[in-house]
Design a protein around this motif. Structure first.
Motif, PDB file in Angstrom:
ATOM      1  N   ALA A 171      46.453  44.170  61.815  1.00  0.00           N
ATOM      2  CA  ALA A 171      47.757  43.359  61.559  1.00  0.00           C
ATOM      3  C   ALA A 171      47.818  41.965  61.606  1.00  0.00           C
ATOM      4  O   ALA A 171      48.774  41.265  60.724  1.00  0.00           O
ATOM      5  CB  ALA A 171      49.022  43.698  62.872  1.00  0.00           C
ATOM      6  N   TYR A 172      46.717  41.559  61.748  1.00  0.00           N
ATOM      7  CA  TYR A 172      46.422  39.814  61.658  1.00  0.00           C
ATOM      8  C   TYR A 172      46.228  39.648  60.353  1.00  0.00           C
ATOM      9  O   TYR A 172      46.618  38.645  59.723  1.00  0.00           O
ATOM     10  CB  TYR A 172      44.925  39.669  62.511  1.00  0.00           C
ATOM     11  N   ASP A 173      45.740  40.498  59.328  1.00  0.00           N
ATOM     12  CA  ASP A 173      45.723  40.227  58.033  1.00  0.00           C
ATOM     13  C   ASP A 173      46.942  40.275  57.231  1.00  0.00           C
ATOM     14  O   ASP A 173      47.093  39.791  56.170  1.00  0.00           O
ATOM     15  CB  ASP A 173      44.690  41.481  57.424  1.00  0.00           C
ATOM     16  N   LYS A 204      47.270  33.330  58.098  1.00  0.00           N
ATOM     17  CA  LYS A 204      46.175  33.230  56.817  1.00  0.00           C
ATOM     18  C   LYS A 204      46.329  31.897  56.067  1.00  0.00           C
ATOM     19  O   LYS A 204      45.442  31.267  55.934  1.00  0.00           O
ATOM     20  CB  LYS A 204      46.374  34.420  55.707  1.00  0.00           C
ATOM     21  N   ARG A 205      47.508  31.460  55.850  1.00  0.00           N
ATOM     22  CA  ARG A 205      47.704  30.145  55.448  1.00  0.00           C
ATOM     23  C   ARG A 205      47.179  28.947  56.051  1.00  0.00           C
ATOM     24  O   ARG A 205      46.268  28.145  55.414  1.00  0.00           O
ATOM     25  CB  ARG A 205      49.379  29.955  54.852  1.00  0.00           C
ATOM     26  N   GLU A 206      47.683  29.007  57.252  1.00  0.00           N
ATOM     27  CA  GLU A 206      46.726  27.927  58.169  1.00  0.00           C
ATOM     28  C   GLU A 206      45.392  28.004  58.444  1.00  0.00           C
ATOM     29  O   GLU A 206      44.868  27.073  58.757  1.00  0.00           O
ATOM     30  CB  GLU A 206      47.763  28.007  59.427  1.00  0.00           C
ATOM     31  N   VAL A 207      44.856  29.286  58.473  1.00  0.00           N
ATOM     32  CA  VAL A 207      43.560  29.480  58.648  1.00  0.00           C
ATOM     33  C   VAL A 207      42.750  28.784  57.562  1.00  0.00           C
ATOM     34  O   VAL A 207      41.819  28.114  57.968  1.00  0.00           O
ATOM     35  CB  VAL A 207      43.052  30.892  58.974  1.00  0.00           C
ATOM     36  N   LEU A 208      43.423  29.103  56.459  1.00  0.00           N
ATOM     37  CA  LEU A 208      42.313  28.981  55.248  1.00  0.00           C
ATOM     38  C   LEU A 208      42.489  27.134  55.016  1.00  0.00           C
ATOM     39  O   LEU A 208      41.584  26.455  54.926  1.00  0.00           O
ATOM     40  CB  LEU A 208      43.208  29.415  53.816  1.00  0.00           C
ATOM     41  N   ALA A 209      43.716  26.762  55.091  1.00  0.00           N
ATOM     42  CA  ALA A 209      44.063  25.082  55.082  1.00  0.00           C
ATOM     43  C   ALA A 209      43.111  24.408  56.184  1.00  0.00           C
ATOM     44  O   ALA A 209      42.471  23.548  55.725  1.00  0.00           O
ATOM     45  CB  ALA A 209      45.501  24.709  55.424  1.00  0.00           C
ATOM     46  N   PHE A 210      43.148  25.139  57.546  1.00  0.00           N
ATOM     47  CA  PHE A 210      41.908  24.508  58.512  1.00  0.00           C
ATOM     48  C   PHE A 210      40.702  24.521  57.936  1.00  0.00           C
ATOM     49  O   PHE A 210      39.888  23.521  58.174  1.00  0.00           O
ATOM     50  CB  PHE A 210      42.414  25.071  59.678  1.00  0.00           C
ATOM     51  N   TYR A 211      40.308  25.508  57.507  1.00  0.00           N
ATOM     52  CA  TYR A 211      38.687  25.741  57.123  1.00  0.00           C
ATOM     53  C   TYR A 211      38.532  25.106  56.129  1.00  0.00           C
ATOM     54  O   TYR A 211      37.280  24.089  55.935  1.00  0.00           O
ATOM     55  CB  TYR A 211      38.806  27.245  56.721  1.00  0.00           C
ATOM     56  N   SER A 242      39.018  41.412  62.943  1.00  0.00           N
ATOM     57  CA  SER A 242      39.739  40.167  62.334  1.00  0.00           C
ATOM     58  C   SER A 242      38.755  39.457  61.303  1.00  0.00           C
ATOM     59  O   SER A 242      39.251  38.404  60.607  1.00  0.00           O
ATOM     60  CB  SER A 242      40.239  39.091  63.353  1.00  0.00           C
ATOM     61  N   PRO A 243      37.324  39.518  61.231  1.00  0.00           N
ATOM     62  CA  PRO A 243      36.538  38.871  60.223  1.00  0.00           C
ATOM     63  C   PRO A 243      37.179  39.476  58.720  1.00  0.00           C
ATOM     64  O   PRO A 243      37.271  38.697  57.794  1.00  0.00           O
ATOM     65  CB  PRO A 243      35.099  39.258  60.111  1.00  0.00           C
ATOM     66  N   MET A 244      38.082  40.479  58.714  1.00  0.00           N
ATOM     67  CA  MET A 244      38.657  40.884  57.369  1.00  0.00           C
ATOM     68  C   MET A 244      39.684  39.819  57.052  1.00  0.00           C
ATOM     69  O   MET A 244      39.639  39.515  55.769  1.00  0.00           O
ATOM     70  CB  MET A 244      39.372  42.277  57.536  1.00  0.00           C
ATOM     71  N   VAL A 245      40.232  38.954  57.928  1.00  0.00           N
ATOM     72  CA  VAL A 245      41.231  38.025  57.405  1.00  0.00           C
ATOM     73  C   VAL A 245      40.450  36.996  56.719  1.00  0.00           C
ATOM     74  O   VAL A 245      40.843  36.587  55.588  1.00  0.00           O
ATOM     75  CB  VAL A 245      41.809  37.558  58.541  1.00  0.00           C
ATOM     76  N   PHE A 246      39.148  36.676  57.221  1.00  0.00           N
ATOM     77  CA  PHE A 246      38.303  35.636  56.665  1.00  0.00           C
ATOM     78  C   PHE A 246      37.976  36.045  55.241  1.00  0.00           C
ATOM     79  O   PHE A 246      37.772  35.384  54.407  1.00  0.00           O
ATOM     80  CB  PHE A 246      37.187  35.064  57.516  1.00  0.00           C
ATOM     81  N   GLY A 247      37.460  37.426  55.416  1.00  0.00           N
ATOM     82  CA  GLY A 247      36.886  38.005  53.981  1.00  0.00           C
ATOM     83  C   GLY A 247      37.907  37.804  52.837  1.00  0.00           C
ATOM     84  O   GLY A 247      37.833  37.538  51.810  1.00  0.00           O
ATOM     85  N   GLY A 248      39.238  38.341  53.239  1.00  0.00           N
ATOM     86  CA  GLY A 248      40.209  38.366  52.096  1.00  0.00           C
ATOM     87  C   GLY A 248      40.604  36.687  51.878  1.00  0.00           C
ATOM     88  O   GLY A 248      41.085  36.593  50.741  1.00  0.00           O
TER      89      GLY A 248
END
Length: 180
Positions: free
Chosen positions: A75-77, A83-90, A102-108
């Motif tokens: 569901a996190y994905d 996802k928007r905030e994680v990507l911007a932060f990264y 949850s690494p699937m979120v990062f993969g996507g």
């Protein structure tokens, strides 16, 4: 003081979220839980209900030093705001960590492209562009940390302690927990 945000969504893996919060707080780190459900109360995958410290809409992402996404559910994905905030932060060089599914979120998001990573067995196909290290409980590659799953949460959390507070603090907390 360093600020760490641990995200909770319906069906989160209790061990991964709560043990991580516990261990980081033992290390004296400023950790806050964040509900992604729109309600402060969030139920985990095994029926444990938790009162989050804040709602997603209240998170001061500009003050974050680490974002942690526990597993337990894909569901996190599906949470576009996360996802928007994680990507911007990264993309600004921020430290991000995910365990289990949850690494699937990062993969996507492309975060794992060209990086080493691990995950819960069966989720490897979602780690797009990653070099799989599924024989390792925790993988640190630059400012990205991934972990395998519930039984390895202590190692995951101690790795985060080391990342945020140093090797000596990791050793101190490991000794307190009787794991090192």
């Amino acid at each position: 003081m360093k600020r760490i945000f641990v995200f909770l969504i319906t069906g989160f893996e209790e061990i991964e979220a709560l043990a991580t919060v516990d261990i980081l707080r033992r290390a004296g780190l400023n950790v806050q839980t964040v509900s992604l459900t729109g309600e402060r109360t969030v139920s985990g995958s095994h029926g444990v209900t938790v009162a989050a410290d804040m709602l997603f809409e209240e998170v001061p992402f500009g003050e974050a030093d680490l974002l942690v996404v526990p597993g337990g559910t894909p569901a996190y994905d599906g949470h576009e705001g996360l996802k928007r905030e994680v990507l911007a932060f990264y993309e600004k060089g921020g430290k991000v960590a995910a365990i289990c599914a949850s690494p699937m979120v990062f993969g996507g998001l492309g975060i794992l492209r060209g990086r080493r990573a691990t995950c819960y067995p069966g989720f490897e196909k979602y780690l797009e562009g990653a070099t799989l290290c599924t024989d390792l409980p925790v993988v640190v590659d630059g400012h990205v940390v991934t972990g395998q799953g519930p039984g390895l949460t202590v190692e995951f959390a101690l790795t985060l302690v080391e990342l945020m507070a140093g090797r000596d603090k990791r050793g101190e907390i490991a000794r307190q927990l009787l794991v090192g």
